[in-house]
Design an enzyme around this catalytic site. Structure first.
Site, mmCIF file in Angstrom:
data_model
loop_
_atom_site.group_PDB
_atom_site.id
_atom_site.type_symbol
_atom_site.label_atom_id
_atom_site.label_comp_id
_atom_site.label_asym_id
_atom_site.label_seq_id
_atom_site.Cartn_x
_atom_site.Cartn_y
_atom_site.Cartn_z
ATOM 1 C CG HIS A 29 0.882 6.392 -0.802
ATOM 2 N ND1 HIS A 29 -0.572 7.173 -0.821
ATOM 3 C CD2 HIS A 29 -0.206 5.908 0.916
ATOM 4 C CE1 HIS A 29 -1.694 6.494 -0.090
ATOM 5 N NE2 HIS A 29 -1.502 5.803 1.092
ATOM 6 C CG HIS B 143 -1.655 1.457 1.654
ATOM 7 N ND1 HIS B 143 -2.941 1.286 0.890
ATOM 8 C CD2 HIS B 143 -1.505 2.373 1.943
ATOM 9 C CE1 HIS B 143 -3.339 2.176 1.599
ATOM 10 N NE2 HIS B 143 -2.184 3.062 2.111
ATOM 11 C CD GLU B 144 1.953 3.592 4.128
ATOM 12 O OE1 GLU B 144 2.035 4.790 2.984
ATOM 13 O OE2 GLU B 144 0.397 3.191 4.224
ATOM 14 C CD GLU C 47 -5.189 6.324 2.177
ATOM 15 O OE1 GLU C 47 -4.698 5.447 2.068
ATOM 16 O OE2 GLU C 47 -4.065 7.454 1.800
#
EC number: 3.4.24.-
Length: 293
Positions: A149, A145-146, A222
């Protein structure tokens, strides 16, 4: 390049809309007659508004390390740190970016964040609490997930959006201040106390309203980071990680305010406060992932 072009196009569009609106309302001639040059004012506000956002972006890694007391893993001291480095290396390679720095920060709360001024000079960090309570598959999903980003350029995008917001908050606050100073306080000699008081008040009000826009963009990105996490680590693991985070929603948020938008989660907000939330509700994120499995 696309984000820079988008930023420039947004600025031009807002300037045109503002100019047309002020002309239609008959405000522009009044402002020019009172000595306020809109072009000069906009340039002034753009320089200061964008400078603040860009400085924050370029210092983001250093600020993150200091504010969270993150320890970057230079040489792994144990099997967990070795696994973290190997996992981030694998995920970043799959995402097509240069491997970011990897760190661990002291916090009982399960959380993680990514920051950095570009996708090839980033930092990904996880909390000690997350390492203690999450399974390896769940940690891998959080890291994915990071990485999402970083690969999506979210830090740069939010900085550009914040810079645009800063610019126009300053711009319109000074227009309001000038109008009140001339029309209400009848000041014809430069800017009086009415201008400064009104400008400060307008900046506060407009800044609060503008933050709703920034947080809306933050919530949208997100979902994209979750989708990247599911792509790199699997939908099942990403959903499991979010479900475990949901079980910890009552724990106090130990992430500094400046990094909350770049964490994996934040505290639950209800009602009007939800407009100022940087993350969508975990149930919505889980549902979005489940719908795309």
């Amino acid at each position: 390049m696309f984000r820079i072009l988008l930023f420039l196009a947004t600025n031009i569009a807002v300037v045109l809309v503002a100019s047309v609106t002020l002309r239609l309302l008959g405000v522009e001639p009044y402002l020019q007659g009172s000595g306020l040059n809109l072009t000069s004012l906009l340039i002034f506000c753009a320089v200061f508004g964008m400078s603040g956002a860009m400085i924050s972006l370029f210092l983001s890694k250093w600020i993150a390390k200091m504010s969270t007391r993150t320890q970057v893993i230079e040489q792994p001291r144990d099997a967990v740190e070795s696994w973290l480095l190997d996992t981030v290396r694998e995920l970043s390679s799959e995402a097509g970016i240069k491997m970011p720095e990897v760190g661990i920060f002291p916090a009982h709360q399960s959380n993680a964040f990514a920051t950095g001024w570009n996708k090839n000079d980033a930092l990904v960090a996880v909390s000690e609490g997350l390492l203690r309570r999450f399974s390896k598959d769940e940690i891998r999903a959080v890291l994915a997930h990071e990485i999402g980003h970083v690969a999506n350029g979210d830090m740069v995008t939010l900085a550009l959006i914040q810079g645009v917001i800063n610019t126009f908050v300053m711009f319109f606050a000074r227009i309001i201040g000038n109008i009140v100073d001339k029309a209400v306080f009848k000041n014809e000699n430069g800017h009086g106390i009415g201008f400064f008081i009104t400008t400060i008040f307008a900046e506060i009000v407009l800044g609060i309203l503008a933050s709703i826009i920034v947080m809306w963009f933050s919530r949208k990105r997100e979902f994209r980071a979750d989708a990247m996490g599911a792509k790199l680590a699997g939908s099942g693991a990403m959903i499991a990680a979010l479900q475990r985070l949901k079980a910890e929603t009552q724990m106090p948020n130990e992430m500094p305010d400046t990094l909350t938008a770049f964490g994996i989660t934040e505290g639950v907000k209800q009602g009007f406060k939800a407009l100022f939330s940087s993350h969508p509700p975990l149930d919505e994120r889980i549902a979005a992932l489940a719908a795309n499995r």
